[in-house]
Design a protein around this motif. Sequence first.
Motif, mmCIF file in Angstrom:
data_model
loop_
_atom_site.group_PDB
_atom_site.id
_atom_site.type_symbol
_atom_site.label_atom_id
_atom_site.label_comp_id
_atom_site.label_asym_id
_atom_site.label_seq_id
_atom_site.Cartn_x
_atom_site.Cartn_y
_atom_site.Cartn_z
ATOM 1 N N LYS A 1 3.885 11.070 -10.504
ATOM 2 C CA LYS A 1 5.036 11.653 -9.833
ATOM 3 C C LYS A 1 5.818 10.635 -8.992
ATOM 4 N N SER A 2 5.761 9.368 -9.375
ATOM 5 C CA SER A 2 6.512 8.313 -8.685
ATOM 6 C C SER A 2 7.364 7.562 -9.708
ATOM 7 N N THR B 1 1.280 -7.804 4.083
ATOM 8 C CA THR B 1 0.897 -6.469 3.624
ATOM 9 C C THR B 1 1.948 -5.471 4.082
ATOM 10 N N HIS B 2 2.414 -4.651 3.149
ATOM 11 C CA HIS B 2 3.392 -3.602 3.438
ATOM 12 C C HIS B 2 2.712 -2.260 3.214
ATOM 13 N N ALA B 3 3.099 -1.246 3.973
ATOM 14 C CA ALA B 3 2.479 0.066 3.841
ATOM 15 C C ALA B 3 3.539 1.152 3.944
ATOM 16 N N PHE B 4 3.481 2.102 3.001
ATOM 17 C CA PHE B 4 4.427 3.217 2.964
ATOM 18 C C PHE B 4 3.657 4.505 2.727
ATOM 19 N N GLY B 5 4.074 5.560 3.390
ATOM 20 C CA GLY B 5 3.517 6.864 3.103
ATOM 21 C C GLY B 5 4.106 7.406 1.809
ATOM 22 N N TRP B 6 3.285 8.108 1.033
ATOM 23 C CA TRP B 6 3.761 8.649 -0.244
ATOM 24 C C TRP B 6 4.173 10.098 -0.087
ATOM 25 N N SER B 7 5.288 10.432 -0.731
ATOM 26 C CA SER B 7 5.752 11.810 -0.810
ATOM 27 C C SER B 7 6.355 12.026 -2.189
ATOM 28 N N ARG B 8 6.117 13.187 -2.749
ATOM 29 C CA ARG B 8 6.664 13.483 -4.075
ATOM 30 C C ARG B 8 8.179 13.609 -4.031
ATOM 31 N N GLU C 1 10.342 12.502 -1.259
ATOM 32 C CA GLU C 1 11.079 11.536 -0.459
ATOM 33 C C GLU C 1 10.487 10.146 -0.651
ATOM 34 N N VAL C 2 11.387 9.154 -0.673
ATOM 35 C CA VAL C 2 10.953 7.772 -0.832
ATOM 36 C C VAL C 2 11.543 6.945 0.296
ATOM 37 N N ASP C 3 10.700 6.247 1.023
ATOM 38 C CA ASP C 3 11.169 5.333 2.065
ATOM 39 C C ASP C 3 12.073 4.288 1.420
ATOM 40 N N ALA C 4 13.256 4.101 1.972
ATOM 41 C CA ALA C 4 14.222 3.167 1.383
ATOM 42 C C ALA C 4 13.678 1.744 1.325
ATOM 43 N N GLY C 5 12.739 1.444 2.193
ATOM 44 C CA GLY C 5 12.172 0.104 2.192
ATOM 45 C C GLY C 5 11.313 -0.196 0.984
ATOM 46 N N LEU C 6 10.796 0.855 0.332
ATOM 47 C CA LEU C 6 9.908 0.631 -0.814
ATOM 48 C C LEU C 6 10.658 0.090 -2.027
ATOM 49 N N LEU D 1 0.839 -1.193 0.000
ATOM 50 C CA LEU D 1 0.000 0.000 0.000
ATOM 51 C C LEU D 1 0.874 1.242 0.000
ATOM 52 N N LEU D 2 0.683 2.082 -0.993
ATOM 53 C CA LEU D 2 1.354 3.377 -1.045
ATOM 54 C C LEU D 2 0.276 4.404 -0.707
ATOM 55 N N MET D 3 0.371 4.976 0.508
ATOM 56 C CA MET D 3 -0.745 5.715 1.091
ATOM 57 C C MET D 3 -0.489 7.216 1.073
ATOM 58 N N TYR D 4 -1.487 7.942 0.626
ATOM 59 C CA TYR D 4 -1.384 9.390 0.499
ATOM 60 C C TYR D 4 -1.576 10.057 1.853
ATOM 61 N N ASP D 5 -0.609 10.805 2.305
ATOM 62 C CA ASP D 5 -0.624 11.680 3.479
ATOM 63 C C ASP D 5 -1.485 11.174 4.631
ATOM 64 N N VAL D 6 -2.705 11.731 4.822
ATOM 65 C CA VAL D 6 -3.514 11.406 5.999
ATOM 66 C C VAL D 6 -4.373 10.156 5.803
ATOM 67 N N GLU D 7 -4.224 9.453 4.693
ATOM 68 C CA GLU D 7 -5.063 8.284 4.444
ATOM 69 C C GLU D 7 -5.012 7.266 5.597
ATOM 70 N N PRO D 8 -3.847 6.973 6.193
ATOM 71 C CA PRO D 8 -3.827 6.007 7.294
ATOM 72 C C PRO D 8 -4.604 6.464 8.524
ATOM 73 N N LEU D 9 -4.881 7.767 8.624
ATOM 74 C CA LEU D 9 -5.568 8.301 9.792
ATOM 75 C C LEU D 9 -7.086 8.227 9.669
ATOM 76 N N LYS D 10 -7.589 8.036 8.468
ATOM 77 C CA LYS D 10 -9.040 8.062 8.260
ATOM 78 C C LYS D 10 -9.683 6.761 8.769
ATOM 79 N N PRO D 11 -10.685 6.863 9.626
ATOM 80 C CA PRO D 11 -11.329 5.642 10.122
ATOM 81 C C PRO D 11 -12.040 4.851 9.033
ATOM 82 N N THR D 12 -12.343 5.476 7.898
ATOM 83 C CA THR D 12 -12.989 4.765 6.788
ATOM 84 C C THR D 12 -11.990 4.112 5.842
#
Length: 236
Positions: free
Chosen positions: A149-150, A80-87, A89-94, A56-67
């Motif tokens: 942009k990725s 399941t793997h999850a990473f926050g998306w940034s234009r 910066e890229v998490d080295a784990g991705l 999962l490549l998750m946009y900004d506040v998406e992990p915070l939304k209860p829905t």
Amino acid sequence: MSHAVSRLRAQRLARAVKPFVARGSRALRCPGCRVIPAYCLCAWRPTVAAKSAVCLLMYDVEPLKPTNTGWLIADVIEETHAFGWSRTEVDAGLPALLNDPQWQPYIVFPGEFVAPERVVTEVKLEHGKRPLFVLLDATWSEARKMFRKSPYLDHLPVLSLESEQISRYRLRRSKRDDHFCTAEVAALCLELANDQAAGSVLDAYLDVFTAHYLGAKHLLPINLEDESHAYLKAFI
């Protein structure tokens, strides 16, 4: 139980400049399922084997939304793997995950917006590899931005889903019925990869989550004997 999305949520909260305020945020929520305790569905969390994995490549506040339904994927699919998306910066784990030889990654995105030579409609695996489905967990407009942009995703084949299914997700409605929520997309991918049991369980779990969430929102009774609850009983 902690999983990739819950850990990403904790990381996002830790760096928040101001509190994230979701609709209904005044209500106390179960930390395991994000629903108020009287409607908790933790007891319905299923266990099912799957050879596929999800990134999962998750946009900004998406992990915070209860829905958010990426959470449901992480509940069901152990890998399941999850990473926050940034234009910028890229998490080295991705990239490490995408280049791991045990996986055959696919970026899931509508083929109509992609160069035809990148588009595939079937999951075909090289010997010894397992499918890894990269899902852009965001609104449709955000997902298009993420895709453009990725550049580290540009080498991946694009899996374009051609299901005629109409979206059943009722918590955050797209203007188009053919725009699936993230859990629906994952279930369709699992079916394409011959992980039918996992896909069916995830579909049922999404229905159960929706019933409990909307029940809590409108203070309605939950039918624990409906088709989706009955189906999950064999997996809990």
